[in-house]
Design a protein around this motif. Structure first.
Motif, PDB file in Angstrom:
ATOM      1  N   GLN A   9      34.310  49.273  44.298  1.00 18.08           N
ATOM      2  CA  GLN A   9      34.338  48.014  44.034  1.00 18.08           C
ATOM      3  C   GLN A   9      34.311  47.674  42.631  1.00 18.08           C
ATOM      4  O   GLN A   9      35.069  46.705  42.123  1.00 18.08           O
ATOM      5  CB  GLN A   9      32.881  47.415  44.550  1.00 18.08           C
ATOM      6  N   GLU A  10      33.691  48.747  41.730  1.00 21.08           N
ATOM      7  CA  GLU A  10      33.804  48.396  40.544  1.00 21.08           C
ATOM      8  C   GLU A  10      35.214  48.722  39.781  1.00 21.08           C
ATOM      9  O   GLU A  10      35.580  47.881  39.001  1.00 21.08           O
ATOM     10  CB  GLU A  10      32.879  49.604  39.833  1.00 21.08           C
ATOM     11  N   ARG A  11      35.918  49.515  40.426  1.00 25.45           N
ATOM     12  CA  ARG A  11      37.303  49.798  40.021  1.00 25.45           C
ATOM     13  C   ARG A  11      38.043  48.637  40.135  1.00 25.45           C
ATOM     14  O   ARG A  11      38.969  48.335  39.359  1.00 25.45           O
ATOM     15  CB  ARG A  11      37.800  51.077  40.603  1.00 25.45           C
ATOM     16  N   PHE A  43      37.110  45.364  40.376  1.00 21.25           N
ATOM     17  CA  PHE A  43      36.771  44.327  39.625  1.00 21.25           C
ATOM     18  C   PHE A  43      37.177  44.529  38.240  1.00 21.25           C
ATOM     19  O   PHE A  43      37.694  43.629  37.415  1.00 21.25           O
ATOM     20  CB  PHE A  43      35.307  44.205  39.441  1.00 21.25           C
ATOM     21  N   SER A  44      37.289  45.864  37.748  1.00 28.52           N
ATOM     22  CA  SER A  44      37.820  46.029  36.444  1.00 28.52           C
ATOM     23  C   SER A  44      39.289  45.768  36.210  1.00 28.52           C
ATOM     24  O   SER A  44      40.040  45.462  35.294  1.00 28.52           O
ATOM     25  CB  SER A  44      37.558  47.565  36.191  1.00 28.52           C
ATOM     26  N   ARG A  45      40.157  46.212  37.565  1.00 24.35           N
ATOM     27  CA  ARG A  45      41.599  45.708  37.577  1.00 24.35           C
ATOM     28  C   ARG A  45      41.564  44.156  37.696  1.00 24.35           C
ATOM     29  O   ARG A  45      42.680  43.656  36.899  1.00 24.35           O
ATOM     30  CB  ARG A  45      42.213  46.490  38.522  1.00 24.35           C
ATOM     31  N   HIS A  46      40.900  43.674  38.560  1.00 21.91           N
ATOM     32  CA  HIS A  46      41.371  42.312  38.972  1.00 21.91           C
ATOM     33  C   HIS A  46      39.676  41.468  38.971  1.00 21.91           C
ATOM     34  O   HIS A  46      39.312  41.423  39.800  1.00 21.91           O
ATOM     35  CB  HIS A  46      41.917  42.430  40.456  1.00 21.91           C
ATOM     36  N   PRO A  47      39.540  41.124  37.458  1.00 19.72           N
ATOM     37  CA  PRO A  47      38.184  40.621  37.472  1.00 19.72           C
ATOM     38  C   PRO A  47      37.943  39.285  38.359  1.00 19.72           C
ATOM     39  O   PRO A  47      36.789  38.916  38.488  1.00 19.72           O
ATOM     40  CB  PRO A  47      38.126  40.329  35.767  1.00 19.72           C
ATOM     41  N   SER A  48      38.899  38.507  38.738  1.00 23.61           N
ATOM     42  CA  SER A  48      38.856  37.246  39.544  1.00 23.61           C
ATOM     43  C   SER A  48      39.167  37.389  40.834  1.00 23.61           C
ATOM     44  O   SER A  48      39.290  36.267  41.366  1.00 23.61           O
ATOM     45  CB  SER A  48      39.861  36.306  38.752  1.00 23.61           C
ATOM     46  N   LYS A  71      31.609  52.505  43.533  1.00 23.19           N
ATOM     47  CA  LYS A  71      32.454  52.917  42.503  1.00 23.19           C
ATOM     48  C   LYS A  71      33.807  52.024  42.813  1.00 23.19           C
ATOM     49  O   LYS A  71      34.350  51.730  41.982  1.00 23.19           O
ATOM     50  CB  LYS A  71      32.778  54.401  42.484  1.00 23.19           C
ATOM     51  N   GLU A 117      45.898  36.098  38.832  1.00 27.49           N
ATOM     52  CA  GLU A 117      45.722  36.614  37.452  1.00 27.49           C
ATOM     53  C   GLU A 117      47.364  36.928  37.167  1.00 27.49           C
ATOM     54  O   GLU A 117      47.796  36.698  35.735  1.00 27.49           O
ATOM     55  CB  GLU A 117      45.013  37.997  37.529  1.00 27.49           C
TER      56      GLU A 117
END
Length: 257
Positions: free
Chosen positions: A233-235, A237-242, A231, A249
């Protein structure tokens, strides 16, 4: 005052600029993970901090003393690499004793460390008699044999299967929590970074700098394969996709929790 202060104005190899405007600081007892794309300069950064490469613009201080001068390495420095780098003509015990200032007087420390990483039964084994995971355990014991205050680890558990890697991570955390050195741990695996570290430093694409200094909000112990890590890690990536591609960014991206 931080125990480690790093300021790399520029590091280049020939015409290629590898690191630029890279700064961070850390205290003894912290566990920092360095994450970024392949070839971004993570290993180069460890070599600079180890005092192995003085050819850069900037400064690195350990307990206020400069490491950026020729042949200045930290006292009580431990290192662990992608490969175990064991001496094939030495037993497991003698590979650990090799780094001790007085191998005869400190032999019991080497024995104890090998027992702590689960190799008490293989003290006299030659490296070619040990599995890859067992060789890494010898290398881990050797890294802690000098009672390090600064421990540099360059993808030490790469290419291991999950059960073997998890056993080594558990051994590492047990030794770190007991001795509390400052650890700088390079990895490509974000889950590994989140499971082990207090802070994760994300490096940008070259010329690399720290684009995000992330404080891991999870209490210990952590399960690398657990839902909390997934969870988090998912959070991220949602904030900082790159993040893992090293693409910046926004210029203001520096700290996050």
């Amino acid at each position: 005052m931080p125990d480690l202060e790093v300021r790399i104005d520029e590091k280049r190899f020939g015409d290629a600029v590898i690191l630029r405007d890279l700064t961070f600081s850390a205290q003894c007892g912290e566990f920092l993970a360095l994450v970024g794309p392949s070839g971004v300069g993570k290993s180069t950064l460890l070599n600079l901090i180890a005092g192995l490469d003085p050819l850069f613009d900037g400064s690195i201080h350990w307990h206020g003393a400069p490491l950026h001068r020729h042949a200045h390495s930290p006292e009580r420095l431990g290192m662990m690499f992608q490969e175990p780098r064991l001496m094939p003509w030495l037993s497991a015990l003698d590979n650990v004793r090799l780094v001790l200032a007085d191998p005869a007087a400190e032999s019991e420390r080497a024995r104890t460390l090998l027992q702590e990483v689960g190799l008490g039964h293989a003290l006299d084994a030659w490296p070619n008699q040990l599995s890859g995971g067992m060789q890494r355990r010898v290398a881990l014991a050797r890294a802690f044999a000098v009672d390090p205050r600064l421990l540099l680890m360059d993808e030490p558990f790469v290419s291991l299967d999950m059960p073997t890697g998890n056993r080594l991570r558990e051994s590492l955390l047990a030794l770190w929590q007991r001795d509390r050195p400052l650890v700088l741990f390079v990895t490509h695996d974000l889950r590994e970074a989140l499971a082990l570290a207090d802070r994760v430093l994300f490096l940008s694409e070259p010329p690399a700098r720290i684009m995000l200094d992330y404080v891991v909000p999870l209490e210990r112990p952590r399960n690398l394969e657990g839902t909390a890590i997934a969870k988090l890690q998912e959070r991220l990536f949602s904030r900082h996709p790159s993040l893992l591609s090293g693409a910046l960014e926004a210029p203001s991206v520096r700290h996050d929790t």
